[in-house]
Design a protein around this motif. Structure first.
Motif, mmCIF file in Angstrom:
data_model
loop_
_atom_site.group_PDB
_atom_site.id
_atom_site.type_symbol
_atom_site.label_atom_id
_atom_site.label_comp_id
_atom_site.label_asym_id
_atom_site.label_seq_id
_atom_site.Cartn_x
_atom_site.Cartn_y
_atom_site.Cartn_z
ATOM 1 N N ASN A 72 0.834 -1.193 0.000
ATOM 2 C CA ASN A 72 0.000 0.000 0.000
ATOM 3 C C ASN A 72 0.874 1.250 0.000
ATOM 4 N N HIS A 73 0.572 2.158 -0.933
ATOM 5 C CA HIS A 73 1.216 3.473 -0.949
ATOM 6 C C HIS A 73 0.098 4.496 -1.125
ATOM 7 N N ALA A 74 -0.367 5.032 0.005
ATOM 8 C CA ALA A 74 -1.534 5.923 -0.023
ATOM 9 C C ALA A 74 -1.273 7.173 -0.851
ATOM 10 N N ASN A 77 -1.791 6.343 -4.326
ATOM 11 C CA ASN A 77 -3.043 5.612 -4.547
ATOM 12 C C ASN A 77 -2.779 4.223 -5.141
ATOM 13 N N LEU A 79 -2.499 0.123 -4.378
ATOM 14 C CA LEU A 79 -2.813 -0.999 -3.501
ATOM 15 C C LEU A 79 -2.725 -2.263 -4.340
ATOM 16 N N GLY A 102 6.142 3.199 0.834
ATOM 17 C CA GLY A 102 4.946 2.421 1.078
ATOM 18 C C GLY A 102 5.099 1.422 2.206
ATOM 19 N N GLN A 215 -14.645 6.416 -6.946
ATOM 20 C CA GLN A 215 -13.246 6.039 -7.172
ATOM 21 C C GLN A 215 -13.069 5.337 -8.515
#
Length: 317
Positions: A72-74, A77, A79, A102, A215
């Motif tokens: 995950n790397h917010a 964006n 996942l 991430g 989204q």
């Protein structure tokens, strides 16, 4: 550096990729040098994030059995996952002194033992810099498909995405709608308040559009003050609801311009995919509906169905 987020692992990685134990009695990695060398070499063969994670997941099984991993790397964006999730997990943050790369979570049906956590942390040292390079490549690629002013997708991204989504919608019998949106009297904003205010209006309008859509939907800058919104799995009624939400939200924006407060409005044309549509015909119908919305008084939403009814009424007269 790889820092444990929530686990009983007690090791961290420094910039020189050495594993230093926080506790003197913490287990040391028990990894064959040839395994690390092989893994390091394979991770340097790709800049694609999904391929990088797939290689890492497959190769580490020789040292630690893992059911799955998720990344995950917010900020970007992102996942992604490999394998499957299980009741037990351990998570690590990937970072150097300059870059955050991430969070990576490993999943397994049984608890990870101390020596297995030490081995995982040793294996992660090979991933840090390939992951940094893959993220930089991902960011550069994303920038090539993004309008630099508004952050919306550009025409290149639109051409690629809409063709793909239209084909998928037809293949799976799903709905697809597009909105063509134009900011009303935008030339007057530039003429009366300056181009810096005009740029601010465009960026805030794009942000407003993105805040109103789901989204799975996408917003593209079509040109000038015109935007195209692609609505996945949206029929006509659903598309009209979203369009109206966008119209009302843009109308509620207030800008502090040099000559006082400024408000804008938007006209929107809506078209929903038909069986005989291609990309051009779908966009043309939305554009034609937008034309009707602007010439019908602006600050309104018109669908291709409304336009068809109007044309039938005119023909009957």
């Amino acid at each position: 550096m790889v820092s444990p987020l929530h686990s009983n692992g007690r090791a961290q990685l420094r910039e020189d990729k050495a594993v230093t134990s926080i506790g003197e009695l913490a287990p040391k990695p028990d990894l064959r040098p040839e395994l690390l060398l092989k893994l390091s070499g394979k991770l340097q063969t790709t800049l694609e994030l999904s391929q990088l994670l797939e290689i890492f997941f497959r190769e580490i099984q020789q040292a630690v059995l893992v059911d799955g991993l998720s990344y995950n790397h917010a900020g970007n964006n992102i996942l992604q996952s490999q394998g499957k999730t299980s009741p037990h997990s351990v998570s690590y943050r990937l970072q150097t002194q300059q870059d955050y790369m991430g969070d990576l979570t490993f999943h397994r049906s049984t608890r990870f033992r101390e020596h297995e956590l030490a081995n995982l942390e040793g294996l992660l040292t090979t991933l840090v810099y390939p992951m940094r390079n893959a993220l930089r490549y991902h960011e550069a690629l994303a920038a090539a498909f993004r309008d630099p002013l508004t952050g919306a997708g550009n025409r290149v991204a639109l051409d690629k995405t809409l063709s793909r989504e239209l084909e998928l919608a037809k293949r799976h019998g799903q709905q697809l709608s597009v909105l063509m949106l134009d900011l009303d009297y935008f030339k007057q904003v530039n003429d009366q308040h300056g181009h810096s205010t005009g740029d601010k209006v465009l960026k805030d309008a794009a942000d407003c559009i993105c805040s109103c859509i789901r989204q799975t939907d996408m917003c593209f800058r079509y040109g000038g003050e015109e935007f195209l919104v692609m609505l996945s799995s949206a029929d006509q009624s659903g598309a009209l609801r979203i369009a109206e939400r966008i119209r009302m939200s843009i109308a509620a924006l207030i800008f502090n311009a040099p000559k006082g407060e400024l408000q804008i409005s938007a006209s929107i044309g809506c078209a929903t995919l038909r069986g005989d549509d291609d990309r051009d015909s779908l966009v043309q119908r939305a554009d034609k509906a937008l034309y009707q919305a602007k010439h019908g008084g602006r600050n309104r939403v018109i669908s291709d169905v409304d336009m068809a009814f109007s044309e039938l009424e005119q023909a009957a007269e």
